[in-house]
Scaffold this motif. Structure first.
Motif, PDB file in Angstrom:
ATOM      1  N   ASP A 125       0.834  -1.195   0.000  1.00  0.00           N
ATOM      2  CA  ASP A 125       0.000   0.000   0.000  1.00  0.00           C
ATOM      3  C   ASP A 125       0.876   1.255   0.000  1.00  0.00           C
ATOM      4  N   GLU A 126       0.246   2.413   0.153  1.00  0.00           N
ATOM      5  CA  GLU A 126       0.980   3.679   0.095  1.00  0.00           C
ATOM      6  C   GLU A 126       2.030   3.788   1.195  1.00  0.00           C
ATOM      7  N   THR A 127       1.704   3.309   2.394  1.00  0.00           N
ATOM      8  CA  THR A 127       2.664   3.404   3.487  1.00  0.00           C
ATOM      9  C   THR A 127       3.880   2.523   3.218  1.00  0.00           C
ATOM     10  N   GLY A 128       3.649   1.346   2.646  1.00  0.00           N
ATOM     11  CA  GLY A 128       4.766   0.480   2.272  1.00  0.00           C
ATOM     12  C   GLY A 128       5.655   1.137   1.236  1.00  0.00           C
ATOM     13  N   LEU A 204      13.348   6.494   7.814  1.00  0.00           N
ATOM     14  CA  LEU A 204      12.289   6.331   8.809  1.00  0.00           C
ATOM     15  C   LEU A 204      11.872   7.693   9.364  1.00  0.00           C
ATOM     16  N   GLN A 205      12.847   8.536   9.598  1.00  0.00           N
ATOM     17  CA  GLN A 205      12.583   9.858  10.163  1.00  0.00           C
ATOM     18  C   GLN A 205      11.791  10.735   9.204  1.00  0.00           C
ATOM     19  N   ILE A 206      12.218  10.759   7.937  1.00  0.00           N
ATOM     20  CA  ILE A 206      11.540  11.668   7.005  1.00  0.00           C
ATOM     21  C   ILE A 206      10.174  11.124   6.571  1.00  0.00           C
ATOM     22  N   MET A 207       9.992   9.788   6.565  1.00  0.00           N
ATOM     23  CA  MET A 207       8.663   9.277   6.241  1.00  0.00           C
ATOM     24  C   MET A 207       7.685   9.637   7.353  1.00  0.00           C
ATOM     25  N   ALA A 208       8.184   9.650   8.607  1.00  0.00           N
ATOM     26  CA  ALA A 208       7.323  10.033   9.733  1.00  0.00           C
ATOM     27  C   ALA A 208       6.956  11.513   9.654  1.00  0.00           C
ATOM     28  N   ILE A 209       7.914  12.363   9.313  1.00  0.00           N
ATOM     29  CA  ILE A 209       7.637  13.791   9.154  1.00  0.00           C
ATOM     30  C   ILE A 209       6.628  14.011   8.027  1.00  0.00           C
ATOM     31  N   ALA A 210       6.668  13.128   7.024  1.00  0.00           N
ATOM     32  CA  ALA A 210       5.718  13.208   5.905  1.00  0.00           C
ATOM     33  C   ALA A 210       4.343  12.667   6.282  1.00  0.00           C
ATOM     34  N   GLY A 211       4.196  12.112   7.484  1.00  0.00           N
ATOM     35  CA  GLY A 211       2.901  11.647   7.956  1.00  0.00           C
ATOM     36  C   GLY A 211       2.644  10.168   7.781  1.00  0.00           C
ATOM     37  N   TYR A 212       3.686   9.393   7.456  1.00  0.00           N
ATOM     38  CA  TYR A 212       3.531   7.950   7.295  1.00  0.00           C
ATOM     39  C   TYR A 212       3.990   7.233   8.565  1.00  0.00           C
ATOM     40  N   ASN A 213       3.338   6.135   8.874  1.00  0.00           N
ATOM     41  CA  ASN A 213       3.585   5.416  10.111  1.00  0.00           C
ATOM     42  C   ASN A 213       4.915   4.655  10.068  1.00  0.00           C
ATOM     43  N   PRO A 214       5.903   5.071  10.878  1.00  0.00           N
ATOM     44  CA  PRO A 214       7.203   4.396  10.842  1.00  0.00           C
ATOM     45  C   PRO A 214       7.160   2.974  11.395  1.00  0.00           C
ATOM     46  N   ASP A 215       6.114   2.615  12.135  1.00  0.00           N
ATOM     47  CA  ASP A 215       5.984   1.233  12.617  1.00  0.00           C
ATOM     48  C   ASP A 215       5.896   0.242  11.458  1.00  0.00           C
ATOM     49  N   GLU A 216       5.429   0.724  10.310  1.00  0.00           N
ATOM     50  CA  GLU A 216       5.228  -0.163   9.172  1.00  0.00           C
ATOM     51  C   GLU A 216       6.533  -0.559   8.483  1.00  0.00           C
ATOM     52  N   PRO A 255       9.799   4.685  17.461  1.00  0.00           N
ATOM     53  CA  PRO A 255       9.342   5.691  18.429  1.00  0.00           C
ATOM     54  C   PRO A 255      10.122   7.008  18.328  1.00  0.00           C
ATOM     55  N   LEU A 256      11.419   6.927  18.028  1.00  0.00           N
ATOM     56  CA  LEU A 256      12.231   8.132  17.883  1.00  0.00           C
ATOM     57  C   LEU A 256      11.807   8.928  16.656  1.00  0.00           C
ATOM     58  N   ALA A 257      11.440   8.213  15.578  1.00  0.00           N
ATOM     59  CA  ALA A 257      10.977   8.894  14.370  1.00  0.00           C
ATOM     60  C   ALA A 257       9.666   9.626  14.638  1.00  0.00           C
ATOM     61  N   LYS A 258       8.775   9.001  15.396  1.00  0.00           N
ATOM     62  CA  LYS A 258       7.514   9.660  15.746  1.00  0.00           C
ATOM     63  C   LYS A 258       7.763  10.903  16.602  1.00  0.00           C
ATOM     64  N   GLU A 259       8.704  10.783  17.510  1.00  0.00           N
ATOM     65  CA  GLU A 259       9.049  11.923  18.360  1.00  0.00           C
ATOM     66  C   GLU A 259       9.581  13.085  17.525  1.00  0.00           C
ATOM     67  N   GLU A 260      10.413  12.769  16.537  1.00  0.00           N
ATOM     68  CA  GLU A 260      10.937  13.814  15.649  1.00  0.00           C
ATOM     69  C   GLU A 260       9.811  14.455  14.850  1.00  0.00           C
ATOM     70  N   ALA A 261       8.874  13.629  14.366  1.00  0.00           N
ATOM     71  CA  ALA A 261       7.766  14.148  13.564  1.00  0.00           C
ATOM     72  C   ALA A 261       6.892  15.107  14.369  1.00  0.00           C
ATOM     73  N   ARG A 262       6.762  14.860  15.663  1.00  0.00           N
ATOM     74  CA  ARG A 262       5.937  15.732  16.503  1.00  0.00           C
ATOM     75  C   ARG A 262       6.480  17.161  16.538  1.00  0.00           C
ATOM     76  N   LYS A 263       7.770  17.329  16.344  1.00  0.00           N
ATOM     77  CA  LYS A 263       8.377  18.662  16.307  1.00  0.00           C
ATOM     78  C   LYS A 263       7.834  19.475  15.133  1.00  0.00           C
ATOM     79  N   TYR A 264       7.288  18.768  14.162  1.00  0.00           N
ATOM     80  CA  TYR A 264       6.738  19.433  12.958  1.00  0.00           C
ATOM     81  C   TYR A 264       5.219  19.393  12.940  1.00  0.00           C
ATOM     82  N   GLY A 265       4.648  19.106  14.112  1.00  0.00           N
ATOM     83  CA  GLY A 265       3.198  19.111  14.235  1.00  0.00           C
ATOM     84  C   GLY A 265       2.511  17.864  13.729  1.00  0.00           C
ATOM     85  N   VAL A 266       3.276  16.823  13.445  1.00  0.00           N
ATOM     86  CA  VAL A 266       2.703  15.571  12.944  1.00  0.00           C
ATOM     87  C   VAL A 266       2.445  14.649  14.125  1.00  0.00           C
TER      88      VAL A 266
END
Length: 270
Positions: A125-128, A204-216, A255-266
């Motif tokens: 899918d798109e996240t993959g 992983l970091q930039i996909m999370a900032i782009a709004g995609y789930n890094p767990d995937e 989890p670190l990627a999600k934390e980074e994404a939160r800095k950008y409001g994601v």
């Protein structure tokens, strides 16, 4: 050439051929400026597209392009906010889907990316697709292509230096055999694996900032492992980390990627 002069030149190349990776802060070996390597890479990419079947109008092709643009935008946001405005000025992002059953995707210096249709069932899918795209964009951002070329130049330079320094033909032959194997297994393969690991983490970091789930990301590599039938060379003989290593790394980094994404409001991910 005098061997002392040659060795001095090799050392000088090390000193002047360093560039800082903005995502890691590490100094990297890179003798090739963007203005030198990018035009050649762009021309080779265009030639590849002419010689292969590009899928242009399918929903998958459109998705690959939109995901690529979204992740490149996320990378630019990160770079701009971390003191690297203009870092991407020479990049020319392009994303193409090519009809080929090979399970692979790749990126050339400067942002020219290809997905093979064979990898789409693994992506699902798109996240993959975003997992793979983030990894490939990261290779471009970190100048891994230029670094590999630079390392190859050093590898060749040391071999030449050794042959200049060793006068005895028998000893020179032993050196060449030992150096060929030793530099490959002990230097070049670990160098390549480190690039893949670095691209996994940056991607992983930039996909999370782009709004995609890094767990995937770890889930995708579980599918990669299943698709390979667990048939792979030992990690120390491979250009890539093992599937198990990648799965473990990506799981711990998510989890670190999600934390980074939160800095950008994601705060939510698809």
């Amino acid at each position: 050439m005098n061997k002392n002069i040659f060795l001095t030149l090799v050392v000088l190349l090390f000193v002047i051929g360093c560039k800082t990776n903005p995502f890691t802060g590490k100094s990297t070996l890179n003798f090739y400026p963007n203005t030198s390597i990018f035009p050649t890479a762009f021309a080779q990419y265009d030639e590849f597209l002419k010689e292969n079947k590009v899928v242009e109008s399918s929903s998958e092709a459109k998705m690959i392009s939109s995901v690529g643009q979204r992740i490149a935008t996320a990378a630019e946001r990160w770079l701009n906010s971390n003191g690297y405005p203009g870092y991407l000025k020479d990049y020319q992002w392009e994303y193409n889907l090519v009809q080929d059953e090979t399970v692979n995707a790749w990126c050339m210096p400067g942002g020219k990316i290809v997905f093979y249709t064979g990898i789409l069932p693994i992506c699902q899918d798109e996240t993959g697709i975003a997992v793979v795209m983030g990894h490939e964009v990261a290779h471009a951002l970190a100048d891994h292509g230029a670094q590999r070329m630079s390392a190859g130049m050093v590898q060749q330079g040391v071999a030449v230096a050794g042959n200049i320094a060793i006068n005895d033909p028998e000893k020179r032959n032993i050196f060449n055999q030992a150096y060929g194997i030793g530099s490959a297994v002990g230097v070049m393969l670990p160098f390549s694996r480190s690039h893949e690991t670095e691209a996994d983490r940056i991607g992983l970091q930039i996909m999370a900032i782009a709004g995609y789930n890094p767990d995937e990301a770890a889930e995708l590599w579980k599918r990669m492992k299943a698709n390979s039938g667990n048939q792979a060379p030992p990690e120390f003989l491979s250009t890539h980390p093992s599937n198990d290593t990648r799965i473990a790394n990506l799981t711990s980094w998510a989890p670190l990627a999600k934390e980074e994404a939160r800095k950008y409001g994601v705060t939510s991910f698809q």
